[in-house]
Design a protein around this motif. Structure first.
Motif, PDB file in Angstrom:
ATOM      1  N   PHE A 157      -3.183   4.601 -13.302  1.00 15.06           N
ATOM      2  CA  PHE A 157      -3.421   5.322 -12.212  1.00 15.06           C
ATOM      3  C   PHE A 157      -4.864   4.792 -11.759  1.00 15.06           C
ATOM      4  O   PHE A 157      -5.617   4.599 -12.630  1.00 15.06           O
ATOM      5  N   ILE A 158      -5.022   4.908 -10.463  1.00 15.12           N
ATOM      6  CA  ILE A 158      -5.996   4.368  -9.672  1.00 15.12           C
ATOM      7  C   ILE A 158      -6.484   4.845  -8.468  1.00 15.12           C
ATOM      8  O   ILE A 158      -5.804   5.661  -7.792  1.00 15.12           O
ATOM      9  N   ALA A 159      -7.888   5.049  -8.120  1.00 18.48           N
ATOM     10  CA  ALA A 159      -8.433   5.550  -6.975  1.00 18.48           C
ATOM     11  C   ALA A 159      -9.395   4.464  -6.585  1.00 18.48           C
ATOM     12  O   ALA A 159     -10.117   4.271  -7.186  1.00 18.48           O
ATOM     13  N   VAL A 160      -9.476   4.329  -5.194  1.00 17.99           N
ATOM     14  CA  VAL A 160     -10.240   3.396  -4.603  1.00 17.99           C
ATOM     15  C   VAL A 160     -10.684   3.806  -3.374  1.00 17.99           C
ATOM     16  O   VAL A 160      -9.931   4.522  -2.452  1.00 17.99           O
ATOM     17  N   TYR A 161     -11.686   3.675  -2.937  1.00 17.49           N
ATOM     18  CA  TYR A 161     -12.400   3.845  -1.548  1.00 17.49           C
ATOM     19  C   TYR A 161     -12.167   2.397  -0.797  1.00 17.49           C
ATOM     20  O   TYR A 161     -12.801   1.490  -0.986  1.00 17.49           O
ATOM     21  N   ALA A 162     -11.240   2.667   0.341  1.00 18.23           N
ATOM     22  CA  ALA A 162     -11.248   1.429   1.457  1.00 18.23           C
ATOM     23  C   ALA A 162     -12.207   1.869   2.485  1.00 18.23           C
ATOM     24  O   ALA A 162     -11.886   2.674   3.344  1.00 18.23           O
ATOM     25  N   LEU A 192       0.838  -1.143   0.051  1.00 13.52           N
ATOM     26  CA  LEU A 192      -0.197   0.013  -0.170  1.00 13.52           C
ATOM     27  C   LEU A 192       0.913   1.290   0.100  1.00 13.52           C
ATOM     28  O   LEU A 192       1.749   1.282   0.727  1.00 13.52           O
ATOM     29  N   ALA A 193       0.441   2.177  -0.729  1.00 11.99           N
ATOM     30  CA  ALA A 193       1.472   3.404  -1.088  1.00 11.99           C
ATOM     31  C   ALA A 193       1.150   4.215   0.404  1.00 11.99           C
ATOM     32  O   ALA A 193       0.151   4.415   0.930  1.00 11.99           O
ATOM     33  N   MET A 194       2.179   4.609   0.888  1.00  7.50           N
ATOM     34  CA  MET A 194       2.100   5.266   2.049  1.00  7.50           C
ATOM     35  C   MET A 194       1.470   6.697   2.081  1.00  7.50           C
ATOM     36  O   MET A 194       1.699   7.458   1.155  1.00  7.50           O
ATOM     37  N   SER A 195       0.526   7.022   2.856  1.00  8.22           N
ATOM     38  CA  SER A 195      -0.280   8.150   2.779  1.00  8.22           C
ATOM     39  C   SER A 195      -0.734   8.439   4.205  1.00  8.22           C
ATOM     40  O   SER A 195      -1.122   7.519   5.017  1.00  8.22           O
ATOM     41  N   SER A 196      -1.066   9.666   4.630  1.00 12.80           N
ATOM     42  CA  SER A 196      -1.512  10.019   5.810  1.00 12.80           C
ATOM     43  C   SER A 196      -2.797   9.548   5.976  1.00 12.80           C
ATOM     44  O   SER A 196      -3.316   9.260   7.249  1.00 12.80           O
ATOM     45  N   LEU A 220     -13.771   0.581  -6.266  1.00 18.63           N
ATOM     46  CA  LEU A 220     -12.865   1.030  -7.233  1.00 18.63           C
ATOM     47  C   LEU A 220     -13.804   2.467  -7.963  1.00 18.63           C
ATOM     48  O   LEU A 220     -14.875   2.334  -8.140  1.00 18.63           O
ATOM     49  N   GLU A 221     -12.985   3.563  -8.037  1.00 20.50           N
ATOM     50  CA  GLU A 221     -13.670   4.851  -8.422  1.00 20.50           C
ATOM     51  C   GLU A 221     -13.152   5.192  -9.790  1.00 20.50           C
ATOM     52  O   GLU A 221     -14.006   5.240 -10.671  1.00 20.50           O
ATOM     53  N   TYR A 222     -11.863   4.782 -10.108  1.00 25.39           N
ATOM     54  CA  TYR A 222     -11.445   4.879 -11.517  1.00 25.39           C
ATOM     55  C   TYR A 222     -10.182   4.065 -11.650  1.00 25.39           C
ATOM     56  O   TYR A 222      -9.350   4.058 -10.666  1.00 25.39           O
ATOM     57  N   LEU A 242      -8.352   6.475  -1.360  1.00 28.40           N
ATOM     58  CA  LEU A 242      -6.659   6.028  -1.628  1.00 28.40           C
ATOM     59  C   LEU A 242      -6.546   6.101  -3.021  1.00 28.40           C
ATOM     60  O   LEU A 242      -7.122   5.620  -4.118  1.00 28.40           O
ATOM     61  N   ILE A 243      -5.193   6.739  -3.616  1.00 28.05           N
ATOM     62  CA  ILE A 243      -4.843   6.652  -4.887  1.00 28.05           C
ATOM     63  C   ILE A 243      -3.424   6.104  -5.113  1.00 28.05           C
ATOM     64  O   ILE A 243      -2.659   6.017  -4.025  1.00 28.05           O
ATOM     65  N   ASP A 244      -3.241   5.759  -6.066  1.00 26.22           N
ATOM     66  CA  ASP A 244      -1.955   5.091  -6.304  1.00 26.22           C
ATOM     67  C   ASP A 244      -1.507   5.160  -7.880  1.00 26.22           C
ATOM     68  O   ASP A 244      -2.410   5.451  -8.783  1.00 26.22           O
TER      69      ASP A 244
END
Length: 282
Positions: free
Chosen positions: A265-270, A184-188, A239-241, A275-277
């Motif tokens: 490119f991806i955006a996901v709701y956990a 998982l990409a580190m994010s606040s 998955l958002e996109y 979250l994006i990556d």
């Protein structure tokens, strides 16, 4: 470690440092620091005589007021982490009124379409807010170099466009994504995830890596459809996109070309946490 809260204070400090011919690096953050931020700070410390870390939760880049309210704020913990990197870091932590005055609004920018796709499509006004605060920070600190993580790759490209259009004399340095042990990409934002969800969210990166493996033989459309199908059976992850785009223009790809560099490119709701990556595919 010096902590400044007003523009005039940080400018006065930096004027003294520049009088000694010292170079300045800037690492803009919204606080809630993690190892991803610290890797940017370490790079700046290694490449500049003085490093400034800004800690400012920027209200104009949040399209969701609830997201702004829940964003973690813990300045003392951030200072403790920064001290472990270097005692010589200067921290700029202004109030909202210091950066915006009485009217909290974004500037208007022409990013040549970089802001109209992906994040720009789903987060109205986000990049105007980013551009507004980044330009203000660059004009306040006037660094030789400024450091940004590639997790927000679209943002990185937009900031490069901003600097070029505004003719701001600074080198924008992009730095690799730091990841947790499960990918998982580190994010606040990760702090808002339960331990189980945080572990399960490693699926995002695993899916990106699988897409990269398929990229050599399959069409962009096939891969995009395949990625979307992988999230159909994920209970916690929505998955958002997912988009495959050219790195420079961020234009979505219809037909692959051999001389182009592409990223997924991806955006996901956990659950409720977004979250994006991204990952280079070729």
């Amino acid at each position: 470690m010096d902590v400044f809260h007003e523009k005039r204070e940080i400018r006065s400090f930096l004027n003294q440092e520049r009088s000694k011919d010292k170079t300045v690096g800037l690492v803009p953050t919204m606080g809630a620091l993690h190892q991803g931020h610290l890797s940017l700070v370490s790079k700046s410390v290694s490449e500049n005589d003085v490093t400034v870390v800004s800690v400012f939760v920027n209200p104009t880049q949040f399209d969701n007021p609830d997201d702004l309210e829940k964003y973690p704020r813990k300045l003392q913990a951030d200072l403790d982490l920064l001290k472990a990197v270097s005692e010589d870091i200067a921290v700029f932590s202004p109030a909202v009124s210091e950066m915006y005055g009485e009217k909290i609004t974004s500037e208007q920018y022409d990013f040549d379409g970089l802001d109209k796709v992906m994040e720009g499509e789903f987060r109205s006004g986000h990049f105007e807010g980013v551009g507004t605060i980044v330009e203000a920070l660059l004009n306040t600190v006037t660094p030789d170099r400024a450091y940004f993580g590639e997790k927000d790759f679209q943002q990185l490209q937009i900031i490069k466009k901003l600097v070029a259009k505004r003719k701001i004399p600074v080198e924008i340095v992009g730095c690799p994504i730091e990841r947790e042990t499960h990918g998982l990409a580190m994010s606040s934002r990760n702090e808002r995830l339960s331990a189980e969800t945080r572990l399960n969210a490693g699926f995002i990166y695993q899916t990106l890596k699988a897409a990269k493996e398929k990229f050599g033989t399959e069409s962009a459309k096939y891969i995009a459809d395949w990625v979307r199908s992988q999230f159909n059976n994920q209970n916690e992850l929505k998955l958002e996109y997912f988009e495959i785009a050219d790195e420079e223009t961020l234009t979505p790809v219809l037909t692959k070309q051999e001389d182009m560099k592409y990223r997924g490119f991806i955006a996901v709701y956990a659950n409720e946490v977004r979250l994006i990556d991204n990952l280079r595919l070729n």
